[in-house]
Motif scaffolding. Structure first.
Motif, PDB file in Angstrom:
ATOM      1  N   ALA A  52       0.835  -1.207   0.000  1.00  0.00           N
ATOM      2  CA  ALA A  52       0.000   0.000   0.000  1.00  0.00           C
ATOM      3  C   ALA A  52       0.874   1.263   0.000  1.00  0.00           C
ATOM      4  O   ALA A  52       0.606   2.217  -0.733  1.00  0.00           O
ATOM      5  N   LYS A  53       1.924   1.265   0.811  1.00  0.00           N
ATOM      6  CA  LYS A  53       2.818   2.432   0.861  1.00  0.00           C
ATOM      7  C   LYS A  53       3.598   2.577  -0.440  1.00  0.00           C
ATOM      8  O   LYS A  53       3.904   3.695  -0.864  1.00  0.00           O
ATOM      9  N   GLU A  54       3.918   1.461  -1.086  1.00  0.00           N
ATOM     10  CA  GLU A  54       4.614   1.532  -2.369  1.00  0.00           C
ATOM     11  C   GLU A  54       3.706   2.161  -3.422  1.00  0.00           C
ATOM     12  O   GLU A  54       4.140   3.005  -4.205  1.00  0.00           O
ATOM     13  N   ILE A  55       2.434   1.766  -3.427  1.00  0.00           N
ATOM     14  CA  ILE A  55       1.473   2.361  -4.367  1.00  0.00           C
ATOM     15  C   ILE A  55       1.343   3.852  -4.086  1.00  0.00           C
ATOM     16  O   ILE A  55       1.356   4.679  -5.005  1.00  0.00           O
ATOM     17  N   GLU A  56       1.243   4.223  -2.813  1.00  0.00           N
ATOM     18  CA  GLU A  56       1.149   5.638  -2.441  1.00  0.00           C
ATOM     19  C   GLU A  56       2.403   6.394  -2.894  1.00  0.00           C
ATOM     20  O   GLU A  56       2.311   7.496  -3.440  1.00  0.00           O
ATOM     21  N   PHE A  57       3.582   5.794  -2.707  1.00  0.00           N
ATOM     22  CA  PHE A  57       4.839   6.413  -3.123  1.00  0.00           C
ATOM     23  C   PHE A  57       4.863   6.623  -4.638  1.00  0.00           C
ATOM     24  O   PHE A  57       5.230   7.695  -5.120  1.00  0.00           O
ATOM     25  N   ILE A  58       4.466   5.605  -5.395  1.00  0.00           N
ATOM     26  CA  ILE A  58       4.448   5.696  -6.860  1.00  0.00           C
ATOM     27  C   ILE A  58       3.490   6.799  -7.313  1.00  0.00           C
ATOM     28  O   ILE A  58       3.830   7.616  -8.175  1.00  0.00           O
ATOM     29  N   LEU A  59       2.306   6.834  -6.733  1.00  0.00           N
ATOM     30  CA  LEU A  59       1.325   7.856  -7.107  1.00  0.00           C
ATOM     31  C   LEU A  59       1.814   9.259  -6.753  1.00  0.00           C
ATOM     32  O   LEU A  59       1.700  10.194  -7.555  1.00  0.00           O
ATOM     33  N   GLU A  60       2.361   9.413  -5.559  1.00  0.00           N
ATOM     34  CA  GLU A  60       2.839  10.734  -5.141  1.00  0.00           C
ATOM     35  C   GLU A  60       4.003  11.195  -6.019  1.00  0.00           C
ATOM     36  O   GLU A  60       4.059  12.355  -6.433  1.00  0.00           O
ATOM     37  N   ASP A  61       4.915  10.272  -6.323  1.00  0.00           N
ATOM     38  CA  ASP A  61       6.039  10.593  -7.190  1.00  0.00           C
ATOM     39  C   ASP A  61       5.551  11.024  -8.576  1.00  0.00           C
ATOM     40  O   ASP A  61       6.021  12.018  -9.126  1.00  0.00           O
ATOM     41  N   TRP A  62       4.592  10.285  -9.128  1.00  0.00           N
ATOM     42  CA  TRP A  62       4.051  10.618 -10.446  1.00  0.00           C
ATOM     43  C   TRP A  62       3.360  11.980 -10.417  1.00  0.00           C
ATOM     44  O   TRP A  62       3.558  12.800 -11.313  1.00  0.00           O
ATOM     45  N   MET A  63       2.557  12.214  -9.388  1.00  0.00           N
ATOM     46  CA  MET A  63       1.845  13.485  -9.269  1.00  0.00           C
ATOM     47  C   MET A  63       2.825  14.655  -9.144  1.00  0.00           C
ATOM     48  O   MET A  63       2.634  15.696  -9.772  1.00  0.00           O
ATOM     49  N   ASN A  64       3.867  14.494  -8.348  1.00  0.00           N
ATOM     50  CA  ASN A  64       4.860  15.560  -8.191  1.00  0.00           C
ATOM     51  C   ASN A  64       5.583  15.848  -9.501  1.00  0.00           C
ATOM     52  O   ASN A  64       5.917  16.993  -9.787  1.00  0.00           O
ATOM     53  N   GLU A  65       5.810  14.806 -10.282  1.00  0.00           N
ATOM     54  CA  GLU A  65       6.513  14.963 -11.542  1.00  0.00           C
ATOM     55  C   GLU A  65       5.619  15.581 -12.624  1.00  0.00           C
ATOM     56  O   GLU A  65       6.068  16.415 -13.406  1.00  0.00           O
TER      57      GLU A  65
END
Length: 64
Positions: A46-59
């Motif tokens: 779950a935290k990995e999915i959150e990390f991937i989404l947050e990273d994508w959104m920031n980019e």
């Protein structure tokens, strides 16, 4: 009945006020890849999915 469910979800003792529970369907092969990356990163899936989404959104949609 609907009101009771709504009240229960707002009083969920396991979810902090700044977080929201979210359920989704995901391709099994994609989830397996995410699980592997989560293990490497020492995160929960779950935290990995959150990390991937947050990273994508920031980019792609940086906050101003």
């Amino acid at each position: 009945m609907t009101l009771e469910v709504l009240i229960m979800s707002k009083n969920d003792p396991f979810t902090p006020d700044h977080q929201t529970r979210f359920t989704m369907r995901i391709d099994t092969e994609l989830l397996d890849r995410i699980k592997q990356q989560a293990q490497i990163s020492k995160r929960s899936t779950a935290k990995e999915i959150e990390f991937i989404l947050e990273d994508w959104m920031n980019e792609h949609n940086p906050t101003k």
